[in-house]
Scaffold this active site. Structure first.
Site, PDB file in Angstrom:
ATOM      1  CE1 TYR A 153      -4.074   1.913   0.273  1.00 57.22           C
ATOM      2  CE2 TYR A 153      -2.799   3.183   1.945  1.00 57.22           C
ATOM      3  CZ  TYR A 153      -3.559   3.399   1.666  1.00 57.22           C
ATOM      4  OH  TYR A 153      -4.847   4.153   1.534  1.00 57.22           O
ATOM      5  CE  LYS A 157      -4.194   4.933  -1.605  1.00 57.76           C
ATOM      6  NZ  LYS A 157      -4.970   5.378  -2.995  1.00 57.76           N
TER       7      LYS A 157
END
Ligand code: NAP
Length: 252
Positions: A153, A157
């Protein structure tokens, strides 16, 4: 169809941050395509926009599927109008410590966030360039700065920030801005699932995050919607390639 109304596509808009952004952009005067995996799940957001007098269309599509995204954009053009605002908000988490993280969990997170933002932005940019005006808003996260259990993640991001800056450079000459919002802790089903994963009650989790946050509260989806509204506004045309941390205190 109102030919003068700008049209936005918000991915992952069935609930959470995406739903708040969709409603806010509608109250700002835009027509809104409420896109999510399951078209029927978009009904709540769409109904609430229509009840408030806005125009909205529920669109079921997987943002990581090229043909599905192309078909979704074609339908939006037909039924709502050419989209000149894209909010790449669809997201998933598949958290685990590195030594336990599967390749599937790595790939799934990359696909939804990065491949999804690439596909949706690529499909819509044609209409922005044609109209010499456009706004792309990508959802990053404070996790881009590093977060235990989120190798996939946080990489995705951070990737959203790089994508944002390149879109700003490439599309700027056509009147298109691209910016990223990097939220801190926002109350949604995603953060409720995180609390469950780490084995604390959601209430305790929220209280501990609020205590560590300079403004002494946790975020709500409307905090992110407000920032998206600014970035999409006419007056924000000189703001491009930026990452705005919306986290109740300094980050980044
Ligand atoms: P959420 O409540 O889990 O909502 C995400 C939405 O995206 C869901 O409706 C989900 O649909 C949809 N979605 C997932 N995969 C999709 C796909 N392949 N195609 C289309 N739609 C898909 O999440 P949220 O908390 O509102 O987060 C929204 C965005 O903000 C995400 O990008 C997230 O990473 C980012 N963010 C959130 C926080 C936070 O604290 N909540 C902080 C920083 C950044 P299903 O329900 O069908 O899976």
């Amino acid at each position: 169809m109102d030919g003068n109304q700008r049209v936005a596509v918000v991915s992952g808009a069935a609930r959470g941050i995406g739903a708040a952004i969709a409603k806010r952009l509608s109250s700002d005067g835009l027509g809104v395509a409420v896109l999510d995996l399951d078209e029927s799940a978009c009904a709540e957001t769409v109904d609430s926009i229509r009840e408030a007098g806005g125009r909205a269309l529920a669109v079921g599509a997987d943002v990581s599927d090229e043909a599905g995204v192309e078909a979704a954009i074609a339908r939006i053009v037909d039924e709502l109008g050419a989209p000149t605002v894209v909010v790449n908000n669809a997201g998933i988490t598949r958290d685990n410590l590195l030594f336990k993280m599967s390749v599937d969990d790595w790939d799934a997170v990359m696909s939804v966030h990065l491949r999804g933002a690439f596909l949706l932005s690529r499909a819509a940019q044609k209409y922005m360039v044609e109209q010499k005006w456009g706004r792309i808003v990508n959802l990053s996260s404070t996790s881009a700065l590093g977060n235990r259990g989120q190798a996939n993640y946080s990489a995705a991001k951070a990737g959203m920030q790089g994508l944002t800056k390149t879109l700003a450079v490439e599309l700027g000459p056509f009147g298109v801005t691209a910016n990223a919002i990097a939220p801190g802790f926002i109350v949604t089903e995603m953060t409720a699932a995180t609390a469950e994963r780490i084995g604390v009650s959601f209430e305790d989790f929220k209280a501990s995050v609020a205590a560590e946050t300079p403004v002494r509260r946790i975020g709500v989806p409307e905090d992110i919607a407000h920032t998206a509204s600014f970035l999409v506004s006419e007056g924000a045309g000189f703001v491009s390639g930026q990452v705005i941390y919306v986290a109740g205190g300094p980050k980044g």
